[in-house]
Motif scaffolding. Structure first.
Motif, PDB file in Angstrom:
ATOM      1  N   PHE A  44       0.864  -1.172   0.000  1.00 48.18           N
ATOM      2  CA  PHE A  44       0.000   0.000   0.000  1.00 48.18           C
ATOM      3  C   PHE A  44       0.909   1.233   0.000  1.00 48.18           C
ATOM      4  O   PHE A  44       1.705   1.388   0.916  1.00 48.18           O
ATOM      5  CB  PHE A  44      -0.894  -0.105   1.236  1.00 48.18           C
ATOM      6  N   GLU A  45       0.783   2.125  -0.969  1.00 47.38           N
ATOM      7  CA  GLU A  45       1.758   3.205  -1.141  1.00 47.38           C
ATOM      8  C   GLU A  45       1.534   4.436  -0.267  1.00 47.38           C
ATOM      9  O   GLU A  45       2.508   5.049   0.181  1.00 47.38           O
ATOM     10  CB  GLU A  45       1.818   3.625  -2.607  1.00 47.38           C
ATOM     11  N   PRO A  46       0.292   4.869   0.005  1.00 45.66           N
ATOM     12  CA  PRO A  46       0.107   6.092   0.801  1.00 45.66           C
ATOM     13  C   PRO A  46       0.726   5.996   2.192  1.00 45.66           C
ATOM     14  O   PRO A  46       0.720   4.945   2.833  1.00 45.66           O
ATOM     15  CB  PRO A  46      -1.423   6.212   0.900  1.00 45.66           C
ATOM     16  N   VAL A  47       1.275   7.112   2.656  1.00 45.57           N
ATOM     17  CA  VAL A  47       1.798   7.229   4.020  1.00 45.57           C
ATOM     18  C   VAL A  47       0.748   7.978   4.837  1.00 45.57           C
ATOM     19  O   VAL A  47       0.211   8.990   4.383  1.00 45.57           O
ATOM     20  CB  VAL A  47       3.142   7.987   4.034  1.00 45.57           C
ATOM     21  N   PHE A  48       0.446   7.490   6.032  1.00 46.71           N
ATOM     22  CA  PHE A  48      -0.638   8.082   6.807  1.00 46.71           C
ATOM     23  C   PHE A  48      -0.247   8.179   8.284  1.00 46.71           C
ATOM     24  O   PHE A  48       0.898   7.904   8.662  1.00 46.71           O
ATOM     25  CB  PHE A  48      -1.928   7.271   6.635  1.00 46.71           C
ATOM     26  N   ASN A  49      -1.186   8.579   9.126  1.00 47.25           N
ATOM     27  CA  ASN A  49      -0.917   8.747  10.553  1.00 47.25           C
ATOM     28  C   ASN A  49      -2.043   8.147  11.389  1.00 47.25           C
ATOM     29  O   ASN A  49      -2.981   7.556  10.840  1.00 47.25           O
ATOM     30  CB  ASN A  49      -0.716  10.236  10.889  1.00 47.25           C
ATOM     31  N   ILE A  50      -1.957   8.294  12.699  1.00 46.43           N
ATOM     32  CA  ILE A  50      -2.966   7.727  13.608  1.00 46.43           C
ATOM     33  C   ILE A  50      -4.329   8.360  13.364  1.00 46.43           C
ATOM     34  O   ILE A  50      -5.363   7.682  13.390  1.00 46.43           O
ATOM     35  CB  ILE A  50      -2.546   7.910  15.080  1.00 46.43           C
ATOM     36  N   ALA A  51      -4.350   9.671  13.130  1.00 48.82           N
ATOM     37  CA  ALA A  51      -5.622  10.361  12.881  1.00 48.82           C
ATOM     38  C   ALA A  51      -6.294   9.822  11.621  1.00 48.82           C
ATOM     39  O   ALA A  51      -7.507   9.579  11.610  1.00 48.82           O
ATOM     40  CB  ALA A  51      -5.383  11.869  12.751  1.00 48.82           C
ATOM     41  N   ASP A  52      -5.514   9.618  10.559  1.00 48.12           N
ATOM     42  CA  ASP A  52      -6.066   9.046   9.327  1.00 48.12           C
ATOM     43  C   ASP A  52      -6.633   7.656   9.587  1.00 48.12           C
ATOM     44  O   ASP A  52      -7.681   7.281   9.062  1.00 48.12           O
ATOM     45  CB  ASP A  52      -4.984   8.950   8.250  1.00 48.12           C
ATOM     46  N   THR A  53      -5.905   6.884  10.402  1.00 50.93           N
ATOM     47  CA  THR A  53      -6.351   5.528  10.741  1.00 50.93           C
ATOM     48  C   THR A  53      -7.693   5.559  11.463  1.00 50.93           C
ATOM     49  O   THR A  53      -8.583   4.753  11.189  1.00 50.93           O
ATOM     50  CB  THR A  53      -5.305   4.821  11.621  1.00 50.93           C
ATOM     51  N   ALA A  54      -7.839   6.506  12.393  1.00 56.63           N
ATOM     52  CA  ALA A  54      -9.095   6.635  13.139  1.00 56.63           C
ATOM     53  C   ALA A  54     -10.250   6.982  12.208  1.00 56.63           C
ATOM     54  O   ALA A  54     -11.339   6.391  12.302  1.00 56.63           O
ATOM     55  CB  ALA A  54      -8.946   7.697  14.225  1.00 56.63           C
ATOM     56  N   ILE A  55     -10.019   7.923  11.293  1.00 55.81           N
ATOM     57  CA  ILE A  55     -11.073   8.316  10.353  1.00 55.81           C
ATOM     58  C   ILE A  55     -11.462   7.155   9.458  1.00 55.81           C
ATOM     59  O   ILE A  55     -12.653   6.859   9.269  1.00 55.81           O
ATOM     60  CB  ILE A  55     -10.607   9.505   9.501  1.00 55.81           C
ATOM     61  N   SER A  56     -10.461   6.470   8.893  1.00 55.15           N
ATOM     62  CA  SER A  56     -10.734   5.341   7.999  1.00 55.15           C
ATOM     63  C   SER A  56     -11.451   4.210   8.733  1.00 55.15           C
ATOM     64  O   SER A  56     -12.382   3.602   8.193  1.00 55.15           O
ATOM     65  CB  SER A  56      -9.417   4.817   7.399  1.00 55.15           C
ATOM     66  N   THR A  57     -11.033   3.941   9.967  1.00 52.94           N
ATOM     67  CA  THR A  57     -11.675   2.894  10.759  1.00 52.94           C
ATOM     68  C   THR A  57     -13.121   3.254  11.051  1.00 52.94           C
ATOM     69  O   THR A  57     -14.025   2.405  10.966  1.00 52.94           O
ATOM     70  CB  THR A  57     -10.912   2.671  12.077  1.00 52.94           C
ATOM     71  N   GLY A  58     -13.359   4.520  11.398  1.00 49.32           N
ATOM     72  CA  GLY A  58     -14.726   4.966  11.673  1.00 49.32           C
ATOM     73  C   GLY A  58     -15.641   4.803  10.477  1.00 49.32           C
ATOM     74  O   GLY A  58     -16.751   4.261  10.600  1.00 49.32           O
ATOM     75  N   PHE A  59     -15.178   5.239   9.312  1.00 50.48           N
ATOM     76  CA  PHE A  59     -15.989   5.098   8.102  1.00 50.48           C
ATOM     77  C   PHE A  59     -16.149   3.629   7.719  1.00 50.48           C
ATOM     78  O   PHE A  59     -17.220   3.197   7.277  1.00 50.48           O
ATOM     79  CB  PHE A  59     -15.361   5.870   6.944  1.00 50.48           C
ATOM     80  N   GLY A  60     -15.080   2.847   7.893  1.00 56.54           N
ATOM     81  CA  GLY A  60     -15.151   1.421   7.572  1.00 56.54           C
ATOM     82  C   GLY A  60     -16.168   0.690   8.430  1.00 56.54           C
ATOM     83  O   GLY A  60     -16.957  -0.121   7.926  1.00 56.54           O
ATOM     84  N   LEU A  61     -16.171   0.988   9.726  1.00 56.31           N
ATOM     85  CA  LEU A  61     -17.137   0.358  10.628  1.00 56.31           C
ATOM     86  C   LEU A  61     -18.564   0.776  10.289  1.00 56.31           C
ATOM     87  O   LEU A  61     -19.501  -0.026  10.405  1.00 56.31           O
ATOM     88  CB  LEU A  61     -16.811   0.717  12.078  1.00 56.31           C
ATOM     89  N   LEU A  62     -18.732   2.038   9.880  1.00 55.31           N
ATOM     90  CA  LEU A  62     -20.074   2.490   9.483  1.00 55.31           C
ATOM     91  C   LEU A  62     -20.585   1.707   8.275  1.00 55.31           C
ATOM     92  O   LEU A  62     -21.772   1.375   8.199  1.00 55.31           O
ATOM     93  CB  LEU A  62     -20.042   3.985   9.150  1.00 55.31           C
ATOM     94  N   LEU A  63     -19.690   1.409   7.345  1.00 50.93           N
ATOM     95  CA  LEU A  63     -20.094   0.641   6.169  1.00 50.93           C
ATOM     96  C   LEU A  63     -20.420  -0.804   6.530  1.00 50.93           C
ATOM     97  O   LEU A  63     -21.423  -1.360   6.084  1.00 50.93           O
ATOM     98  CB  LEU A  63     -18.981   0.679   5.112  1.00 50.93           C
ATOM     99  N   VAL A  64     -19.572  -1.403   7.371  1.00 48.47           N
ATOM    100  CA  VAL A  64     -19.763  -2.814   7.730  1.00 48.47           C
ATOM    101  C   VAL A  64     -20.995  -3.001   8.614  1.00 48.47           C
ATOM    102  O   VAL A  64     -21.784  -3.936   8.428  1.00 48.47           O
ATOM    103  CB  VAL A  64     -18.505  -3.357   8.435  1.00 48.47           C
ATOM    104  N   PHE A  65     -21.158  -2.099   9.586  1.00 52.33           N
ATOM    105  CA  PHE A  65     -22.263  -2.228  10.547  1.00 52.33           C
ATOM    106  C   PHE A  65     -23.341  -1.175  10.286  1.00 52.33           C
ATOM    107  O   PHE A  65     -23.917  -0.624  11.227  1.00 52.33           O
ATOM    108  CB  PHE A  65     -21.734  -2.103  11.976  1.00 52.33           C
ATOM    109  N   ASN A  66     -23.601  -0.912   9.024  1.00 54.98           N
ATOM    110  CA  ASN A  66     -24.551   0.125   8.648  1.00 54.98           C
ATOM    111  C   ASN A  66     -25.933  -0.118   9.229  1.00 54.98           C
ATOM    112  O   ASN A  66     -26.591   0.798   9.728  1.00 54.98           O
ATOM    113  CB  ASN A  66     -24.622   0.216   7.118  1.00 54.98           C
ATOM    114  N   LYS A  67     -26.398  -1.352   9.168  1.00 55.34           N
ATOM    115  CA  LYS A  67     -27.746  -1.660   9.656  1.00 55.34           C
ATOM    116  C   LYS A  67     -27.859  -1.525  11.166  1.00 55.34           C
ATOM    117  O   LYS A  67     -28.910  -1.152  11.691  1.00 55.34           O
ATOM    118  CB  LYS A  67     -28.146  -3.069   9.221  1.00 55.34           C
ATOM    119  N   LYS A  68     -26.767  -1.833  11.876  1.00 50.47           N
ATOM    120  CA  LYS A  68     -26.787  -1.688  13.334  1.00 50.47           C
ATOM    121  C   LYS A  68     -26.652  -0.208  13.727  1.00 50.47           C
ATOM    122  O   LYS A  68     -27.243   0.231  14.724  1.00 50.47           O
ATOM    123  CB  LYS A  68     -25.639  -2.483  13.953  1.00 50.47           C
TER     124      LYS A  68
END
Length: 215
Positions: A186-210
């Motif tokens: 994976f080429e992009p370089v990121f930080n903890i804040a980026d990880t938190a944002i991506s995780t938050g959006f990812g969880l919203l997609l996975v657990f959208n119905k909940k």
């Protein structure tokens, strides 16, 4: 009857207050981890310096002057507009979190909102303040609270350091268009804040119905 109603109201209020406190503590923990890691990198690494932890994981110090993936808003006031937009977004997300707690929304939604908000605040701190508290990292290790900072208020650069080149090689010739070219994943370089944002959006997609149950 009135006494029971008052007790129930107080209990509901206290429950919501505790949920908001837990969300705030969660956000604070992420912010501390994010800022400590960034300040450490800024005060120990020169721009472009790299430490190989594993072949697939490296600490690589880069600075992002714009949006995600290095995109920028052109013009002399592009950076200020971007930072101002981020501040407004933080206000909207904060209200969304507060409203969700008030409405006793599902816990997964509040967790996702907290992750996204923490990440947004983490990066906005860089954009707002880093330009006036650090000097340049180009060819030198930056100084915290420098006498000659590298930028201005609202014009700071976001610090990135997490780099995962899981695959770095030449693609097979039989692959259309990109065959024979070097490819990094994976080429992009990121930080903890980026990880938190991506995780938050990812969880919203996975657990959208909940997160958004149908009433």
């Amino acid at each position: 009857m009135k006494s029971q109603f008052n007790k129930k109201t107080i209990f509901v209020f206290q429950t919501k207050l505790m949920s908001l406190k837990k969300a705030s503590l969660f956000i604070l923990i992420i912010l501390v981890i994010d800022q400590v890691s960034k300040i450490y990198i800024k005060t120990h690494f020169m721009l472009g310096e790299e430490v190989r932890v594993f072949d697939w994981f490296r600490i690589l110090f880069v600075e992002n002057d714009g949006m995600a993936w290095g995109a920028e808003i052109p013009g002399a006031y592009g950076k200020i507009l971007l930072t101002s937009f981020r501040i407004i977004a933080i206000g909207l997300i904060s209200y969304w979190l507060w409203d969700s707690v008030k409405k006793n929304s599902p816990k997964i939604l509040i967790i996702c909102q907290s992750l996204i908000l923490a990440g947004a605040i983490g990066n906005i701190i860089d954009s707002v303040f880093y330009g006036v508290i650090f000097d340049s990292s180009l060819g030198q290790v930056a100084t915290l609270f420098a006498e000659e900072p590298y930028g201005q208020l609202l014009k700071g650069k976001v610090v990135d350091m997490l780099y995962f080149p899981i695959y770095n090689g030449i693609l097979p010739e039989w692959i259309p268009i990109w065959g024979g070219e070097r490819f990094v994943f994976f080429e992009p370089v990121f930080n903890i804040a980026d990880t938190a944002i991506s995780t938050g959006f990812g969880l919203l997609l996975v657990f959208n119905k909940k997160a958004f149950p149908k009433k």
